[in-house]
Design a protein around this motif. Structure first.
Motif, PDB file in Angstrom:
ATOM      1  N   PRO A  39       0.898  -1.182   0.051  1.00 25.90           N
ATOM      2  CA  PRO A  39      -0.205   0.166   0.057  1.00 25.90           C
ATOM      3  C   PRO A  39       0.841   1.011  -0.042  1.00 25.90           C
ATOM      4  N   HIS A  40       0.169   2.316  -0.569  1.00 27.51           N
ATOM      5  CA  HIS A  40       1.030   3.689  -0.344  1.00 27.51           C
ATOM      6  C   HIS A  40       0.027   4.750  -0.036  1.00 27.51           C
ATOM      7  N   PRO A  41       0.547   5.474   1.009  1.00 27.47           N
ATOM      8  CA  PRO A  41      -0.506   6.614   1.429  1.00 27.47           C
ATOM      9  C   PRO A  41      -0.918   7.535   0.388  1.00 27.47           C
ATOM     10  N   ASP A  42      -0.042   7.603  -0.804  1.00 31.06           N
ATOM     11  CA  ASP A  42      -0.700   8.547  -1.697  1.00 31.06           C
ATOM     12  C   ASP A  42      -1.562   7.966  -2.965  1.00 31.06           C
ATOM     13  N   LEU A  43      -1.518   6.569  -2.551  1.00 32.11           N
ATOM     14  CA  LEU A  43      -2.497   6.071  -3.548  1.00 32.11           C
ATOM     15  C   LEU A  43      -3.790   6.374  -3.947  1.00 32.11           C
ATOM     16  N   GLY A  44      -4.598   6.737  -2.994  1.00 31.99           N
ATOM     17  CA  GLY A  44      -5.859   7.172  -3.003  1.00 31.99           C
ATOM     18  C   GLY A  44      -7.049   6.067  -2.886  1.00 31.99           C
ATOM     19  N   ARG A  45      -6.620   4.791  -2.624  1.00 36.28           N
ATOM     20  CA  ARG A  45      -7.426   3.680  -2.196  1.00 36.28           C
ATOM     21  C   ARG A  45      -6.834   2.787  -1.385  1.00 36.28           C
ATOM     22  N   SER A  46      -7.330   1.690  -0.867  1.00 35.84           N
ATOM     23  CA  SER A  46      -6.707   0.910  -0.045  1.00 35.84           C
ATOM     24  C   SER A  46      -6.053  -0.417  -0.978  1.00 35.84           C
ATOM     25  N   GLY A  47      -5.297  -1.150  -0.325  1.00 33.46           N
ATOM     26  CA  GLY A  47      -4.700  -2.219  -1.017  1.00 33.46           C
ATOM     27  C   GLY A  47      -3.394  -1.751  -1.581  1.00 33.46           C
ATOM     28  N   PRO A  48      -2.652  -2.609  -2.310  1.00 29.13           N
ATOM     29  CA  PRO A  48      -1.147  -2.438  -2.818  1.00 29.13           C
ATOM     30  C   PRO A  48      -1.391  -1.655  -4.148  1.00 29.13           C
ATOM     31  N   VAL A  49      -0.127  -0.949  -4.387  1.00 29.47           N
ATOM     32  CA  VAL A  49      -0.429  -0.156  -5.569  1.00 29.47           C
ATOM     33  C   VAL A  49      -0.692  -0.945  -6.755  1.00 29.47           C
ATOM     34  N   CYS A  50      -0.169  -2.157  -7.134  1.00 29.20           N
ATOM     35  CA  CYS A  50      -0.722  -2.866  -8.028  1.00 29.20           C
ATOM     36  C   CYS A  50      -1.286  -4.158  -7.620  1.00 29.20           C
ATOM     37  N   PRO A  51      -2.740  -4.492  -7.534  1.00 28.91           N
ATOM     38  CA  PRO A  51      -3.344  -5.520  -6.819  1.00 28.91           C
ATOM     39  C   PRO A  51      -2.791  -6.974  -7.025  1.00 28.91           C
ATOM     40  N   PHE A  52      -2.461  -7.043  -8.206  1.00 32.29           N
ATOM     41  CA  PHE A  52      -2.054  -8.484  -8.516  1.00 32.29           C
ATOM     42  C   PHE A  52      -0.809  -8.860  -8.191  1.00 32.29           C
ATOM     43  N   VAL A  53       0.276  -7.803  -7.915  1.00 32.93           N
ATOM     44  CA  VAL A  53       1.835  -8.280  -7.742  1.00 32.93           C
ATOM     45  C   VAL A  53       1.775  -8.963  -6.634  1.00 32.93           C
ATOM     46  N   PRO A  54       1.158  -8.867  -5.313  1.00 35.62           N
ATOM     47  CA  PRO A  54       1.584  -9.838  -4.017  1.00 35.62           C
ATOM     48  C   PRO A  54       1.356 -11.393  -4.465  1.00 35.62           C
ATOM     49  N   GLN A  55       0.263 -11.540  -5.500  1.00 39.22           N
ATOM     50  CA  GLN A  55       0.125 -13.001  -5.496  1.00 39.22           C
ATOM     51  C   GLN A  55       1.118 -13.541  -6.708  1.00 39.22           C
ATOM     52  N   SER A  56       1.461 -12.594  -7.711  1.00 35.23           N
ATOM     53  CA  SER A  56       2.352 -12.792  -8.651  1.00 35.23           C
ATOM     54  C   SER A  56       3.828 -13.189  -8.098  1.00 35.23           C
ATOM     55  N   VAL A  57       4.205 -12.403  -7.057  1.00 35.57           N
ATOM     56  CA  VAL A  57       5.470 -12.590  -6.156  1.00 35.57           C
ATOM     57  C   VAL A  57       5.211 -13.733  -5.513  1.00 35.57           C
ATOM     58  N   LYS A  58       3.956 -14.187  -4.847  1.00 37.39           N
ATOM     59  CA  LYS A  58       4.017 -15.468  -4.010  1.00 37.39           C
ATOM     60  C   LYS A  58       4.057 -16.707  -4.954  1.00 37.39           C
ATOM     61  N   SER A  59       3.426 -16.461  -6.031  1.00 38.72           N
ATOM     62  CA  SER A  59       3.201 -17.597  -7.135  1.00 38.72           C
ATOM     63  C   SER A  59       4.450 -17.781  -7.776  1.00 38.72           C
ATOM     64  N   ASN A  60       5.604 -17.017  -7.578  1.00 44.41           N
ATOM     65  CA  ASN A  60       6.465 -17.044  -8.464  1.00 44.41           C
ATOM     66  C   ASN A  60       6.451 -16.906  -9.959  1.00 44.41           C
ATOM     67  N   SER A  61       5.466 -15.916 -10.229  1.00 44.43           N
ATOM     68  CA  SER A  61       4.901 -15.814 -11.603  1.00 44.43           C
ATOM     69  C   SER A  61       5.603 -14.458 -12.517  1.00 44.43           C
ATOM     70  N   ILE A  62       6.452 -13.836 -11.837  1.00 46.46           N
ATOM     71  CA  ILE A  62       7.131 -12.723 -12.310  1.00 46.46           C
ATOM     72  C   ILE A  62       8.396 -13.230 -12.930  1.00 46.46           C
ATOM     73  N   GLN A  63       8.743 -12.937 -14.338  1.00 48.21           N
ATOM     74  CA  GLN A  63      10.131 -13.378 -14.649  1.00 48.21           C
ATOM     75  C   GLN A  63      10.520 -11.978 -15.139  1.00 48.21           C
ATOM     76  N   LEU A  64      12.118 -11.707 -15.010  1.00 51.58           N
ATOM     77  CA  LEU A  64      12.788 -10.662 -15.108  1.00 51.58           C
ATOM     78  C   LEU A  64      14.034 -10.832 -16.105  1.00 51.58           C
ATOM     79  N   GLY A  65      14.233  -9.733 -16.938  1.00 49.27           N
ATOM     80  CA  GLY A  65      15.290  -9.989 -17.773  1.00 49.27           C
ATOM     81  C   GLY A  65      15.977  -8.546 -18.014  1.00 49.27           C
ATOM     82  N   VAL A  66      17.133  -8.481 -18.531  1.00 54.81           N
ATOM     83  CA  VAL A  66      17.847  -7.293 -18.557  1.00 54.81           C
ATOM     84  C   VAL A  66      18.331  -6.853 -20.272  1.00 54.81           C
ATOM     85  N   ILE A  67      18.157  -5.841 -20.731  1.00 55.38           N
ATOM     86  CA  ILE A  67      18.158  -5.387 -22.065  1.00 55.38           C
ATOM     87  C   ILE A  67      19.221  -4.086 -22.021  1.00 55.38           C
TER      88      ILE A  67
END
Length: 245
Positions: free
Chosen positions: A57-85
């Motif tokens: 969550p962020h105090p300036d977001l203007g609503r409850s919950g995380p900045v991106c609602p799907f990210v916590p579950q994405s992290v928990k389920s190991n569903s994010i992949q990163l690369g460097v270009i």
């Protein structure tokens, strides 16, 4: 230069799987190890930003919950992949080709079922770019490729330190600012409607809304979004007719 090709991404994923099974190892050359050492700080930096900003969550977001609602579950389920270009000397067309290749890679990554794949994401990190290069290689490429991603039921997002896009619930909040430039790929979700109706070009707006309705249709959980999308589509079509007179 692309540090992590689709083959190498797959190799790293297989490394995790195979070492758990005490099976075959992935081997690295000295050049590959040197590249990993160069890229690792960017990967760690962005993963920390994902966990500590997007997933919180962020105090300036203007609503409850995380900045991106799907990210916590994405992290928990190991569903994010990163690369460097490393795109310092690349032309926009080369970056476009890289992103279109990764669009295809994204669609082939497991899971493929829309319900379970909604948390899947690819984050491509572009270090070492100046303001002019960010405008050309990040913002410019995102704008050009957005229609091609949307027609596939995907979204392509641009993140960087200079991003002035405001939050939906607080005009003074900047949710798309990141410590290093990023182009992100994910599935379109129902709540993306505000990002589709704001296209100034009515023809493009029609294309976006038709793709949105095709992706969700009567499966929408929030029927208000369905009505808004249909109304916005009708208005855009009416605007086209008026312009043709």
């Amino acid at each position: 230069m692309v540090s992590y090709t689709s083959k190498k991404i797959k190799s790293y994923r297989n490394l995790i799987i195979t070492t758990k099974k005490w099976s075959t190892m992935v081997l690295f050359t000295p050049i590959e190890i040197d590249q990993i050492q160069q890229d690792l700080p960017y990967l760690i930096n962005i993963m920390q930003w994902v966990q500590n900003f997007l997933a919180k969550p962020h105090p300036d977001l203007g609503r409850s919950g995380p900045v991106c609602p799907f990210v916590p579950q994405s992290v928990k389920s190991n569903s994010i992949q990163l690369g460097v270009i490393h795109a310092k000397n690349l032309e926009p067309q080369q970056v476009e080709e890289i992103m279109l290749r990764h669009r295809d890679i994204f669609l082939e990554l497991e899971p493929k079922d829309r319900e379970t794949a909604i948390n899947k994401a690819i984050l491509l990190i572009f270090p070492g770019l100046d303001i002019e290069e960010i405008s050309k290689l990040i913002d410019g490429v995102q704008q050009k490729l957005k229609p091609f991603f949307i027609e596939s039921g995907l979204m392509i997002g641009e993140f960087h330190k200079c991003n002035e896009t405001s939050g939906l619930h607080n005009q003074n909040f900047r949710p798309l600012r990141s410590p290093v430039p990023i182009l992100a790929i994910r599935f379109m979700v129902e709540s993306d409607l505000p990002f589709l109706v704001n296209a100034e070009n009515p023809s493009l707006r029609i294309k976006y809304l038709e793709a949105y309705l095709q992706s969700f249709g009567n499966k929408m959980r929030d029927h208000k979004n369905l009505n808004k999308a249909r109304q916005a589509l009708a208005l855009a079509q009416e605007q086209i007719q008026q312009e043709n007179f």
